[in-house]
Scaffold this motif. Structure first.
Motif, PDB file in Angstrom:
ATOM      1  N   VAL A  73       0.849  -1.196   0.000  1.00 36.32           N
ATOM      2  CA  VAL A  73       0.000   0.000   0.000  1.00 36.32           C
ATOM      3  C   VAL A  73       0.884   1.244   0.000  1.00 36.32           C
ATOM      4  N   GLU A  74       1.911   1.250   0.849  1.00 34.62           N
ATOM      5  CA  GLU A  74       2.817   2.392   0.916  1.00 34.62           C
ATOM      6  C   GLU A  74       3.652   2.512  -0.348  1.00 34.62           C
ATOM      7  N   ARG A  75       4.069   1.385  -0.893  1.00 33.60           N
ATOM      8  CA  ARG A  75       4.865   1.422  -2.128  1.00 33.60           C
ATOM      9  C   ARG A  75       4.062   2.044  -3.263  1.00 33.60           C
ATOM     10  N   LEU A  76       2.804   1.658  -3.390  1.00 36.38           N
ATOM     11  CA  LEU A  76       1.959   2.219  -4.431  1.00 36.38           C
ATOM     12  C   LEU A  76       1.723   3.711  -4.207  1.00 36.38           C
ATOM     13  N   ARG A  77       1.421   4.080  -2.985  1.00 36.57           N
ATOM     14  CA  ARG A  77       1.169   5.494  -2.684  1.00 36.57           C
ATOM     15  C   ARG A  77       2.401   6.343  -3.012  1.00 36.57           C
ATOM     16  N   ASN A  78       3.577   5.857  -2.636  1.00 38.57           N
ATOM     17  CA  ASN A  78       4.802   6.607  -2.926  1.00 38.57           C
ATOM     18  C   ASN A  78       5.047   6.722  -4.420  1.00 38.57           C
ATOM     19  N   TRP A  79       4.775   5.634  -5.154  1.00 39.51           N
ATOM     20  CA  TRP A  79       4.980   5.683  -6.604  1.00 39.51           C
ATOM     21  C   TRP A  79       4.068   6.719  -7.240  1.00 39.51           C
ATOM     22  N   PHE A  80       2.792   6.721  -6.880  1.00 35.59           N
ATOM     23  CA  PHE A  80       1.855   7.696  -7.440  1.00 35.59           C
ATOM     24  C   PHE A  80       2.331   9.123  -7.179  1.00 35.59           C
ATOM     25  N   ARG A  81       2.763   9.387  -5.984  1.00 38.36           N
ATOM     26  CA  ARG A  81       3.149  10.753  -5.624  1.00 38.36           C
ATOM     27  C   ARG A  81       4.445  11.172  -6.306  1.00 38.36           C
ATOM     28  N   LEU A  82       5.373  10.234  -6.465  1.00 39.80           N
ATOM     29  CA  LEU A  82       6.599  10.547  -7.191  1.00 39.80           C
ATOM     30  C   LEU A  82       6.329  10.812  -8.669  1.00 39.80           C
ATOM     31  N   GLU A  83       5.327  10.153  -9.212  1.00 43.40           N
ATOM     32  CA  GLU A  83       5.008  10.296 -10.634  1.00 43.40           C
ATOM     33  C   GLU A  83       4.114  11.495 -10.930  1.00 43.40           C
ATOM     34  N   GLY A  84       3.664  12.206  -9.896  1.00 45.70           N
ATOM     35  CA  GLY A  84       2.892  13.423 -10.146  1.00 45.70           C
ATOM     36  C   GLY A  84       1.478  13.425  -9.614  1.00 45.70           C
TER      37      GLY A  84
END
Length: 204
Positions: free
Chosen positions: A152-163
Motif C-alpha cells: 500500500v505504501e509502495r503504491l502510494r509513494n509511486w503515485f506521488r513521485l510520478e505526479g
C-alpha cells in the motif's frame, strides 16, 4: 514466583509473609503438528530452552514467535497453542501445538477506483504480485499480509513521485479461495489530479 499470605500476630496486628517458590526446570520442549518446517529450526527460535526455569511469559511470547515464522512463509491461517506443561523426570516438558493450515499463494491482484495508471505498471511496484508477473516463468508468491500492507505504501509513494501528489491507496479486500490456499488482493486507488511538474517525473 512469589507467594504471600497474611498471618495474625499473638500481640495483635498481622504479618505479611512472602515465600519465594522456584519454578520447575524445563526438561524438554516439544512441538506437535509441525509438518512443513524443521522442528529443530523452530525450537532454536524459541526463547524458552531445556534447562531454563519455566516462564509462562516466555511461553506466551514463543507462541507469537511461532505464529510469525509460519505467516512469513505464507501460512496465513496457522494456529499455535501452548499446552499445559507436562511432568517430566527432570522437571516439566513445555508443549506447543501447531495447526499449520494451507500455504497461501497470491492468485491475483486487482485495482479498483478511478485511476489512469496502467495496472501492469502498478503491479511492477508490488512485492506481492500475481503469478507470472513480471516474467511468465515466475511461480506464485507466498501470501504474506505484512508485505501486502507495505505494498500500500509502495503504491502510494509511486503515485506521488510520478505526479499524483494527492493519491490515496488502500487495501480494499483480501479474498481467499474456498480451500484458503489462494488469495486475491484488491487495492483501491484514488489518484486525484495529475501534477507532473511537481512530481519526481517532472524534475528529471
Amino acid at each position: 514466583h512469589i507467594e504471600h499470605k497474611v498471618e495474625p500476630l499473638p500481640a495483635g496486628g498481622v504479618a505479611l509473609v512472602f515465600t519465594v517458590v522456584e519454578n520447575d526446570r524445563v526438561a524438554d520442549v516439544r512441538l506437535a503438528g509441525v509438518k512443513s518446517e524443521d522442528a529443530k529450526v523452530l525450537q532454536e527460535a524459541l526463547r524458552i530452552k531445556a534447562g531454563d526455569y519455566y516462564d509462562a511469559a516466555k511461553v506466551k511470547r514463543d507462541v507469537e514467535t511461532l505464529r510469525d515464522i509460519y505467516r512469513e512463509k505464507g501460512y496465513h491461517f496457522v494456529d499455535v497453542e501452548a499446552l499445559p506443561p507436562e511432568p517430566a523426570p527432570d522437571g516439566v516438558a513445555v508443549r506447543y501445538s501447531v495447526a499449520e493450515g494451507p500455504k497461501v499463494v497470491v492468485a491475483d491482484v486487482r485495482f479498483t477506483g478511478p485511476h489512469t495508471a496502467d495496472d501492469g505498471v502498478l503491479q511492477d511496484q508490488l512485492r506481492m504480485g500475481p503469478p507470472g508477473w513480471p516474467m511468465s516463468w515466475i511461480s506464485s508468491k507466498a501470501f504474506i499480509e505484512r508485505e501486502v500492507r507495505y505494498d500500500v505504501e509502495r503504491l502510494r509513494n509511486w503515485f506521488r513521485l510520478e505526479g499524483w501528489l494527492d493519491a490515496e491507496v488502500a487495501l480494499a479486500d483480501i479474498e481467499f479461495s474456498a480451500d484458503k490456499s489462494e488469495a486475491t488482493v484488491v487495492f483501491h486507488v484514488e489518484e486525484g489530479p495529475y501534477q507532473p511538474d511537481r512530481g519526481a517525473a517532472g524534475r528529471r
